[in-house]
Write a protein that holds these residues in place. Structure first.
Motif, PDB file in Angstrom:
ATOM      1  N   LEU A 250      -3.264   1.684  24.224  1.00 49.82           N
ATOM      2  CA  LEU A 250      -3.918   0.344  24.077  1.00 49.82           C
ATOM      3  C   LEU A 250      -3.679  -0.540  25.468  1.00 49.82           C
ATOM      4  O   LEU A 250      -2.429  -0.537  26.159  1.00 49.82           O
ATOM      5  CB  LEU A 250      -3.270  -0.494  22.909  1.00 49.82           C
ATOM      6  N   HIS A 251      -4.881  -0.975  25.875  1.00 51.03           N
ATOM      7  CA  HIS A 251      -4.715  -1.925  27.067  1.00 51.03           C
ATOM      8  C   HIS A 251      -3.981  -3.233  26.902  1.00 51.03           C
ATOM      9  O   HIS A 251      -4.491  -3.802  26.010  1.00 51.03           O
ATOM     10  CB  HIS A 251      -6.040  -2.135  27.766  1.00 51.03           C
ATOM     11  N   ILE A 252      -2.813  -3.571  27.485  1.00 47.39           N
ATOM     12  CA  ILE A 252      -2.088  -4.863  27.290  1.00 47.39           C
ATOM     13  C   ILE A 252      -3.033  -6.001  28.164  1.00 47.39           C
ATOM     14  O   ILE A 252      -2.950  -5.404  29.566  1.00 47.39           O
ATOM     15  CB  ILE A 252      -0.771  -4.640  27.301  1.00 47.39           C
ATOM     16  N   TRP A 253      -3.665  -6.780  27.680  1.00 49.58           N
ATOM     17  CA  TRP A 253      -4.159  -7.780  28.676  1.00 49.58           C
ATOM     18  C   TRP A 253      -3.272  -8.583  29.719  1.00 49.58           C
ATOM     19  O   TRP A 253      -2.680  -9.329  29.329  1.00 49.58           O
ATOM     20  CB  TRP A 253      -5.180  -8.644  27.850  1.00 49.58           C
ATOM     21  N   GLU A 254      -3.184  -8.012  30.819  1.00 49.37           N
ATOM     22  CA  GLU A 254      -2.154  -8.412  31.853  1.00 49.37           C
ATOM     23  C   GLU A 254      -2.516  -9.803  32.412  1.00 49.37           C
ATOM     24  O   GLU A 254      -1.934 -10.349  33.182  1.00 49.37           O
ATOM     25  CB  GLU A 254      -1.513  -7.451  32.762  1.00 49.37           C
ATOM     26  N   ASP A 255      -3.729 -10.357  32.102  1.00 50.27           N
ATOM     27  CA  ASP A 255      -3.903 -11.782  32.605  1.00 50.27           C
ATOM     28  C   ASP A 255      -3.680 -12.710  31.492  1.00 50.27           C
ATOM     29  O   ASP A 255      -3.612 -13.818  31.449  1.00 50.27           O
ATOM     30  CB  ASP A 255      -5.759 -11.906  32.532  1.00 50.27           C
ATOM     31  N   TYR A 256      -3.360 -12.113  30.469  1.00 49.84           N
ATOM     32  CA  TYR A 256      -2.932 -13.090  29.215  1.00 49.84           C
ATOM     33  C   TYR A 256      -1.366 -12.939  28.930  1.00 49.84           C
ATOM     34  O   TYR A 256      -0.702 -14.000  28.444  1.00 49.84           O
ATOM     35  CB  TYR A 256      -3.744 -12.493  27.919  1.00 49.84           C
ATOM     36  N   VAL A 257      -0.774 -11.823  29.028  1.00 50.75           N
ATOM     37  CA  VAL A 257       0.524 -11.580  28.909  1.00 50.75           C
ATOM     38  C   VAL A 257       1.396 -10.840  29.903  1.00 50.75           C
ATOM     39  O   VAL A 257       0.501  -9.996  30.597  1.00 50.75           O
ATOM     40  CB  VAL A 257       0.822 -10.843  27.421  1.00 50.75           C
ATOM     41  N   TYR A 258       2.694 -11.011  30.235  1.00 44.22           N
ATOM     42  CA  TYR A 258       3.146 -10.287  31.132  1.00 44.22           C
ATOM     43  C   TYR A 258       4.144  -9.422  30.225  1.00 44.22           C
ATOM     44  O   TYR A 258       5.236  -9.776  29.748  1.00 44.22           O
ATOM     45  CB  TYR A 258       3.994 -11.027  32.091  1.00 44.22           C
ATOM     46  N   PRO A 259       3.783  -7.971  30.413  1.00 43.01           N
ATOM     47  CA  PRO A 259       5.035  -7.179  29.380  1.00 43.01           C
ATOM     48  C   PRO A 259       6.123  -6.644  30.315  1.00 43.01           C
ATOM     49  O   PRO A 259       5.955  -6.365  31.389  1.00 43.01           O
ATOM     50  CB  PRO A 259       3.925  -6.145  29.205  1.00 43.01           C
ATOM     51  N   GLU A 260       7.037  -6.254  29.313  1.00 47.40           N
ATOM     52  CA  GLU A 260       8.165  -5.649  29.901  1.00 47.40           C
ATOM     53  C   GLU A 260       8.889  -4.557  28.846  1.00 47.40           C
ATOM     54  O   GLU A 260       8.384  -4.972  27.901  1.00 47.40           O
ATOM     55  CB  GLU A 260       9.325  -6.620  30.393  1.00 47.40           C
ATOM     56  N   ILE A 261       9.467  -3.816  29.248  1.00 52.96           N
ATOM     57  CA  ILE A 261       9.945  -2.778  28.242  1.00 52.96           C
ATOM     58  C   ILE A 261      11.340  -2.998  28.432  1.00 52.96           C
ATOM     59  O   ILE A 261      12.298  -2.550  29.377  1.00 52.96           O
ATOM     60  CB  ILE A 261       9.519  -1.295  28.315  1.00 52.96           C
ATOM     61  N   ILE A 262      12.408  -3.233  27.418  1.00 53.21           N
ATOM     62  CA  ILE A 262      13.784  -3.187  27.569  1.00 53.21           C
ATOM     63  C   ILE A 262      14.604  -2.398  26.746  1.00 53.21           C
ATOM     64  O   ILE A 262      13.873  -2.038  25.646  1.00 53.21           O
ATOM     65  CB  ILE A 262      14.321  -4.865  27.373  1.00 53.21           C
ATOM     66  N   ASP A 263      15.682  -1.837  26.979  1.00 49.93           N
ATOM     67  CA  ASP A 263      16.726  -1.242  26.224  1.00 49.93           C
ATOM     68  C   ASP A 263      16.945  -2.220  25.258  1.00 49.93           C
ATOM     69  O   ASP A 263      17.619  -3.239  25.533  1.00 49.93           O
ATOM     70  CB  ASP A 263      17.787  -0.369  27.033  1.00 49.93           C
ATOM     71  N   LYS A 264      16.783  -1.932  24.023  1.00 53.22           N
ATOM     72  CA  LYS A 264      17.051  -2.655  22.894  1.00 53.22           C
ATOM     73  C   LYS A 264      18.492  -3.358  22.657  1.00 53.22           C
ATOM     74  O   LYS A 264      19.033  -3.922  22.048  1.00 53.22           O
ATOM     75  CB  LYS A 264      16.529  -2.507  21.644  1.00 53.22           C
ATOM     76  N   ASP A 265      19.358  -2.312  23.250  1.00 57.42           N
ATOM     77  CA  ASP A 265      20.803  -2.360  23.091  1.00 57.42           C
ATOM     78  C   ASP A 265      21.372  -3.145  24.510  1.00 57.42           C
ATOM     79  O   ASP A 265      22.299  -3.984  24.488  1.00 57.42           O
ATOM     80  CB  ASP A 265      21.546  -0.816  22.963  1.00 57.42           C
ATOM     81  N   THR A 266      21.065  -2.407  25.703  1.00 52.99           N
ATOM     82  CA  THR A 266      21.871  -3.095  26.889  1.00 52.99           C
ATOM     83  C   THR A 266      21.161  -4.055  27.510  1.00 52.99           C
ATOM     84  O   THR A 266      21.419  -4.965  28.255  1.00 52.99           O
ATOM     85  CB  THR A 266      21.658  -2.132  28.024  1.00 52.99           C
ATOM     86  N   LEU A 267      19.651  -4.313  26.820  1.00 54.24           N
ATOM     87  CA  LEU A 267      18.629  -5.367  27.316  1.00 54.24           C
ATOM     88  C   LEU A 267      18.249  -5.185  28.812  1.00 54.24           C
ATOM     89  O   LEU A 267      17.455  -6.109  29.466  1.00 54.24           O
ATOM     90  CB  LEU A 267      19.183  -6.852  27.219  1.00 54.24           C
ATOM     91  N   GLU A 268      18.282  -4.274  29.369  1.00 49.75           N
ATOM     92  CA  GLU A 268      18.102  -3.819  30.834  1.00 49.75           C
ATOM     93  C   GLU A 268      16.662  -3.390  30.640  1.00 49.75           C
ATOM     94  O   GLU A 268      16.170  -2.981  29.719  1.00 49.75           O
ATOM     95  CB  GLU A 268      18.650  -2.736  31.172  1.00 49.75           C
TER      96      GLU A 268
END
Ligand SMILES: [Zn+2]
Length: 430
Positions: A250-268
């Protein structure tokens, strides 16, 4: 074919520069709210996108704790709508919109539908719930913006849904994946032939995590293309990410949101391609910017170019919400793993529920399945075989052997909204 060619094909560098400008603008607006005034008291701006990782996270709990107006970043007179979660436990989350926010969201939603192939000569039937839930109204505004004839049927009343489809030659439908499967029972009962009697060509499916097998099943049953939609009410609603005609992420609309993926435990922050929790920063919100909002949705970012030419990166289909994880005798299991297996066996039916209970201090997993009469005309022996096959394949997929129980078609509970599939009957108080 693009809805906003200049934005959808924007080159990477320009897109990154725009994101940086927008984040700084959002920080400035956000700081007008009670919550961010405190949270961002030491930060006025960032100098590069690398600094985003140093901004604090925002969580669902923060939204709840700031109920009702703690996140509002503009004067009330500028706000024209609120949406809210159902709030079954504690305070609901509330999201505010200015006229600009609503218009922007409608445009984004139109962009999504156009990306998947909808055009202004389509007839659009919206079977999603209207009201505080954003699914229905978000697509409704988008469909009208795109110029489709929009039929706001809302959820439920399957016969009426099909009546509208037949009479008005609905070509595009917005539907919960679980409901698409249930609705097909009514299609069969009414002896409607999808090729002869209906004009459907596209379905937008979302709001529930679902497997690729489920999408294929929907496509086969209705003889259509089904496109995944992703959104969440905290960010606006549907429209945040959407599949293009390639149906590969799915194209994430990068003019509308800035996406990041984090490790849900370390939050890195994790590099593109690694699976983790999706974190979103809004880039254009007026009433209620959100900085690094933890969605609890698990996915990964796909940064390889897409064949459609759009430069906005893609996210993989949402495999699960972190909240959905079940722990059975110490093993982590997501409901979607079970669904995937069930949907890959044609005789196994379309509707199911998962029950977890305790027996002799052990967790037991029971899956109740409606038998698909069309695909299953077998004997008791065939039923036993099917049961063994399901148990084996599920054991392989999830590492736990479930108990399979077959029930009559139509006997499992149904709801107009999102399907409730997991019933945890364990005693939580011990
Ligand atoms: Zn694409």
């Amino acid at each position: 074919m693009f809805w906003q060619k200049d934005i959808e094909l924007m080159d990477k560098e320009q897109l990154r520069n725009t994101q940086l400008d927008c984040i700084n603008k959002e920080i400035k607006i956000a700081k007008r709210s009670e919550f961010y005034k405190k949270k961002l008291s030491n930060i006025d701006k960032i100098s590069s996108l690398d600094d985003v990782k140093n901004l604090p996270f925002t969580t669902k709990e923060d939204l709840r704790n700031s109920f009702p107006y703690g996140f509002l970043a503009t004067d009330l007179q500028n706000v024209i709508r609120l949406h809210s979660s159902s709030g079954t436990t504690g305070n609901p989350t509330v999201v505010f919109h200015t006229a600009f926010d609503i218009s922007n969201w409608a445009n984004l939603s139109a962009r999504c539908m156009y990306t998947a192939g909808a055009r202004n000569n389509d007839i659009f039937q919206n079977t999603m719930g209207y009201g505080l839930f954003t699914g229905g109204i978000g697509f409704h505004y988008g469909a009208e913006r795109l110029g489709m004839l929009t039929i706001p049927v809302g959820p439920g009343n399957s016969k009426r849904q099909i009546w509208f489809m037949q009479n008005f030659k609905t070509s595009v439908i917005h539907i919960l994946p679980s409901y698409a499967l249930r609705l097909f029972q009514t299609v069969e009962e009414m002896h409607v032939d999808v090729k002869r009697d209906l004009n459907l060509r596209i379905a937008f499916i979302g709001a529930e995590p679902h497997s690729e097998e489920m999408r294929k099943k929907i496509e086969e049953l209705y003889n259509i293309k089904a496109f995944n939609s992703y959104g969440l009410s905290e960010i606006s609603g549907p429209g945040v990410a959407f599949e293009c005609e390639c149906q590969s992420g799915l194209h994430i609309w990068e003019d509308y949101v800035y996406p990041e993926i984090i490790d849900k435990d370390t939050l890195e922050v994790l590099p593109d391609g690694c699976e983790g929790e999706l974190v979103l920063t809004t880039l254009q919100r007026e009433a209620m910017p959100l900085i690094r909002y933890r969605t609890r949705d698990l996915t990964k970012i796909i940064s390889e170019p897409c064949a459609c030419g759009r430069t906005h990166r893609r996210i993989a289909r949402i495999t699960a919400r972190t909240d959905d994880m079940m722990i059975i005798n110490g093993v982590n299991i997501f409901p979607i793993q079970i669904e995937k297996t069930i949907m890959s066996i044609p005789e196994a039916g379309r509707n199911y529920i998962i029950e977890i209970f305790e027996n002799n201090f052990m967790d037991k997993l029971c899956i109740k399945l409606e038998i698909d009469n069309e695909n299953f005309g077998g004997t008791l022996r065939d039923l036993e075989k099917l049961q063994n096959r399901l148990e084996c394949e599920l054991k392989q997929e999830i590492g736990v052997t479930p108990v399979i129980k077959f029930v009559d078609a139509g006997s499992l509970p149904v709801s107009d909204g999102k399907a409730k599939r997991v019933f945890d009957l364990r005693n939580k108080n011990k």
